[in-house]
Design an enzyme around this catalytic site. Sequence first.
Site, PDB file in Angstrom:
ATOM      1  N   ASP A  86       2.017  15.283  -3.553  1.00 32.90           N
ATOM      2  CA  ASP A  86       2.094  14.900  -4.963  1.00 32.90           C
ATOM      3  C   ASP A  86       3.501  14.867  -5.537  1.00 32.90           C
ATOM      4  O   ASP A  86       3.684  14.499  -6.693  1.00 32.90           O
ATOM      5  CB  ASP A  86       1.252  15.857  -5.810  1.00 32.90           C
ATOM      6  CG  ASP A  86       1.867  17.255  -5.878  1.00 32.90           C
ATOM      7  OD1 ASP A  86       2.607  17.633  -4.936  1.00 32.90           O
ATOM      8  OD2 ASP A  86       1.613  17.964  -6.867  1.00 32.90           O
ATOM      9  N   CYS A 101     -18.374 -21.086   1.520  1.00 33.73           N
ATOM     10  CA  CYS A 101     -18.425 -20.419   2.817  1.00 33.73           C
ATOM     11  C   CYS A 101     -17.010 -20.045   3.257  1.00 33.73           C
ATOM     12  O   CYS A 101     -16.024 -20.353   2.588  1.00 33.73           O
ATOM     13  CB  CYS A 101     -19.078 -21.307   3.871  1.00 33.73           C
ATOM     14  SG  CYS A 101     -18.092 -22.764   4.310  1.00 33.73           S
ATOM     15  N   ASP A 119       7.519  14.816  -1.240  1.00 35.68           N
ATOM     16  CA  ASP A 119       6.484  14.373  -0.307  1.00 35.68           C
ATOM     17  C   ASP A 119       6.585  12.883   0.008  1.00 35.68           C
ATOM     18  O   ASP A 119       5.960  12.410   0.959  1.00 35.68           O
ATOM     19  CB  ASP A 119       5.089  14.656  -0.886  1.00 35.68           C
ATOM     20  CG  ASP A 119       4.838  16.132  -1.102  1.00 35.68           C
ATOM     21  OD1 ASP A 119       5.295  16.922  -0.264  1.00 35.68           O
ATOM     22  OD2 ASP A 119       4.202  16.493  -2.105  1.00 35.68           O
ATOM     23  N   ASP A 136       0.604  18.998   1.755  1.00 36.31           N
ATOM     24  CA  ASP A 136       1.606  19.776   1.048  1.00 36.31           C
ATOM     25  C   ASP A 136       0.851  20.935   0.390  1.00 36.31           C
ATOM     26  O   ASP A 136      -0.374  20.889   0.263  1.00 36.31           O
ATOM     27  CB  ASP A 136       2.284  18.891  -0.002  1.00 36.31           C
ATOM     28  CG  ASP A 136       3.225  19.671  -0.892  1.00 36.31           C
ATOM     29  OD1 ASP A 136       4.050  20.421  -0.363  1.00 36.31           O
ATOM     30  OD2 ASP A 136       3.095  19.547  -2.125  1.00 36.31           O
ATOM     31  N   CYS A 142     -14.411 -22.762   3.447  1.00 35.45           N
ATOM     32  CA  CYS A 142     -13.784 -23.120   2.169  1.00 35.45           C
ATOM     33  C   CYS A 142     -12.589 -22.212   1.904  1.00 35.45           C
ATOM     34  O   CYS A 142     -11.496 -22.680   1.551  1.00 35.45           O
ATOM     35  CB  CYS A 142     -14.778 -22.965   1.020  1.00 35.45           C
ATOM     36  SG  CYS A 142     -16.209 -24.048   1.085  1.00 35.45           S
TER      37      CYS A 142
END
Length: 706
Positions: free
Chosen positions: A599, A3, A603, A401, A6
């Site tokens: 990418d 649970c 950027d 971009d 724990c």
Amino acid sequence: MTCATCATRVERVLTRQEGVENASVNLTGASATVDVAAGTDPAALVTAVDKIGYTLSQHGPEAGRDVVDMYSSEEREERRKFWIAAALTAPAMVLHLFGPHELWNAIVQGILVTPVVFYVGARYHRVALRLARQGGANMDTLISLGSLAAYLYSLAVVFGHGDVFFETSGMIITLITLGKVFEARAKGQASDAVHRLLQLRPETAVLVTADGTREVGIDEISPGDLLRIKPGRKIPTDGVVREGGSSVDESMLTGEPAPVTKGPGDRVIGATVNQSGSITIEATEVGANTVLAGIVRMVETAQNSKAPIQRLADSYSAKFVGAVLIISLLVFGFWLTAGDGVGEALRIGVAVLIIACPCALGLATPTAVMVGSGRGAELGILYKRAEVFEQARSIDVMIFDKTGTLTRGVMTAQEVLTDGDRREFLRLVGSLEAASGHPIGMAVALAADEANVSLTEVEQLLAEPGMGARARVEGREVVVGKPAYLDELGLSGGAKWTGEFGRLEDAGQTVFMAGWDGEVRGVVSVSDALRVESIDAVRRLHKLGIVVELVSGDGPGATARVADATGISSHISGATPDSKAKRVAELQEQGKTVAFYGDGVNDAPAITQADLGLAVGSGTGVAVEAGDVIILNDDPRSAAVAVELARDTFKTIRGNLIWAFMYNTVAIPVAAVGLLTPTIAAAAMAFSSVSVVLNALRLKRFDARV
């Protein structure tokens, strides 16, 4: 771990150990991610966790498979114990309901349920006793106390005149065990994303040697080995094609079904499928260094991280068990003094104990995170951290971009204008651009190749992202880039090219100047084809209520052309890496939550500045490192899919937590006023745990609609 208590207990112990900087424990994944200082001994962590009754071991890249196997084994064991418990408890229940009120009946019931309580339920008693010695308690404590209280009370009055509750103690264990069967099955399904990724890897490869070919195990491959892959076979590891040509199915990586043509010099990824031709590749990355292994690590990291909303649940569950024990005792005392007898008071007190087990609370968040991140991996979308699921729900603005994201990034030269020798211009400028590796520059290099102009080596290459590049070519200082960049470096003669520069920009082309020996020698324009998916990507983001902006380093004409074609109303041209990040900051200062999709190296500052950074996996390593979400394909619609899936995941987390809180808020008072029997309470507790897991599993059916 059984649970949330724990998981919280293990996490607290790990955090307190010397050298541990941070620890996060995942209940559903049965795992802990621990950040430690250099020199920390892992054995000390193992010992510390062992002292509180749990087993900790370091694992490698097969962890996903281990977890699924663990839950499969657990399900089989729970099912076996359930049938034992059911076979013994069912006749005890029949005797209790329909048998005569005589001594032999009570004795038979006691004999039937004793193995259920002390064999099937032994694990609850062991854990409860161990925690009690350490001054702790968890879900097992509540189950153990509830079942033992009913059993021991019945044993005490069996020869007296009181009612016995043997069947109650048996039904508590039986129904909770049934819940464990369903829970183990559901958690295994929630955990199998990493398992499925690992299954993609082939077990063997065909190694090419001087003596011919031979089949070897995947773990025997070393960088530099030559491997032959026949049509229909999986590529065993990352590498570069050296011989042959084929089409490769990379859908396991990108989610895109269209095959990709590969030839000598092209990169291939392990676990993708060679379709049409036989190829020979040179292994470049093996084992833990492959793309697939990296994806597995990223998915595991996301699944083991914690969403901020989970901290509330952890804090609640850490104090919950103790509070329930007190409430149960108070309820027992109240009904005892109310004059209804020890038996009735015990029945109500046990019902409170059982129904309040906080299993659902502990499973609510990690299960949804595991399923959501796993589904994302199947779609080529990798979430680095669980926080992303919360961040995505409040995105107001998505900034794109342009080059390589909304456009294909495959530039073609349109016009090459110079007042000197055109072949010399192409040779010098093309050599510099080829060395830079920039998509725009490669268009010039291709134009030189098409004109049968041989390129030459360059020296002292220096690239200025978003501005231009320079290098020594054939002993000359060659410079390419924006007019401001050439002005800054002191090149003269740029004014005479201003008219042509403006004309080409107005036509929507990307334009730059080039020169050497301190003088501008000409102008080059290139254009990039729009991705047809970009229009749908923008439309889908608008449908999500997200404003879309375009910020590009290209000129006004090229930027406006893409913005108009995709339906983006706000666009900024001529942006440098710093100005992209500043635009993100400006919007954040206005109270907006901003995502950035890019990418390239230029950027990375904006991706880092954004509240949610999305990096295209095929882009530069710098951008990928900066991103919160990695998109493994080039389809811009994946930006919308990433947000949609993240929002659905958070919605599931929130729904699970609301249900878990509401369940305990309503169930405890209902049990306390005597409206629930312990048997019904056990069934309700088991159902609550299974329900949050099943709700999370709905995310596996998330439809990307791309």
